[in-house]
Design a protein around this motif. Sequence first.
Motif, mmCIF file in Angstrom:
data_model
loop_
_atom_site.group_PDB
_atom_site.id
_atom_site.type_symbol
_atom_site.label_atom_id
_atom_site.label_comp_id
_atom_site.label_asym_id
_atom_site.label_seq_id
_atom_site.Cartn_x
_atom_site.Cartn_y
_atom_site.Cartn_z
ATOM 1 N N ILE A 124 0.753 -1.293 -0.019
ATOM 2 C CA ILE A 124 0.017 -0.104 0.739
ATOM 3 C C ILE A 124 0.231 0.964 -0.268
ATOM 4 O O ILE A 124 1.028 2.482 -0.829
ATOM 5 C CB ILE A 124 -0.997 0.297 1.237
ATOM 6 N N LYS A 125 1.571 1.131 0.967
ATOM 7 C CA LYS A 125 3.201 2.466 0.792
ATOM 8 C C LYS A 125 3.183 3.080 -0.475
ATOM 9 O O LYS A 125 3.435 4.068 -1.621
ATOM 10 C CB LYS A 125 4.043 2.160 2.027
ATOM 11 N N SER A 177 0.694 3.777 -3.245
ATOM 12 C CA SER A 177 0.288 5.363 -2.667
ATOM 13 C C SER A 177 1.285 6.210 -3.375
ATOM 14 O O SER A 177 1.264 7.689 -3.607
ATOM 15 C CB SER A 177 0.746 5.178 -0.791
ATOM 16 N N TRP A 178 2.244 5.738 -2.777
ATOM 17 C CA TRP A 178 3.607 6.609 -3.518
ATOM 18 C C TRP A 178 4.019 6.903 -5.259
ATOM 19 O O TRP A 178 3.990 7.614 -5.480
ATOM 20 C CB TRP A 178 5.554 5.854 -3.428
#
Length: 142
Positions: free
Chosen positions: A6-7, A10-11
């Motif tokens: 998810i990180k 998102s980036w």
Amino acid sequence: MYQKVIKYISWALLIVSVVIGVLGFAIGFNTSDAVAVDTLLYWAYAMVGAALAAIILIGIYVGATNNPKGLLKTALVVIGFAAIIAVAYLVAPGADAVGYNGEQPSAVTLKFTDTILILTYLSCGLAVLSIIAGAVVGAFRK
């Protein structure tokens, strides 16, 4: 593991959004072909669609993991929203734009616009009614 995925997603979405925004400012938003504006709008549509899909899919996954019987309730809510949208679409007149001097949009665009307006009116009306109902219920509880 999911947090890392998810990180990174998102980036990646943030970087793509910044690139599209910078490109829009570099090209200029006031050009006659409006490529920058169209690109920004399509990216916004994609982001809203991805967010809605993620909310629904994550809700189904969490519901199936924590409470499999709760999936029926989730399915009923999704079917209810789909029914409300279908009724709004069937009720929408799709009439010509009044006071518009340019070329009239297509019938599909007019029908879609009227559907969105009906859903907006319905949402605003339900919000006002829920505020009033909340105040009345709060007054009787005290």
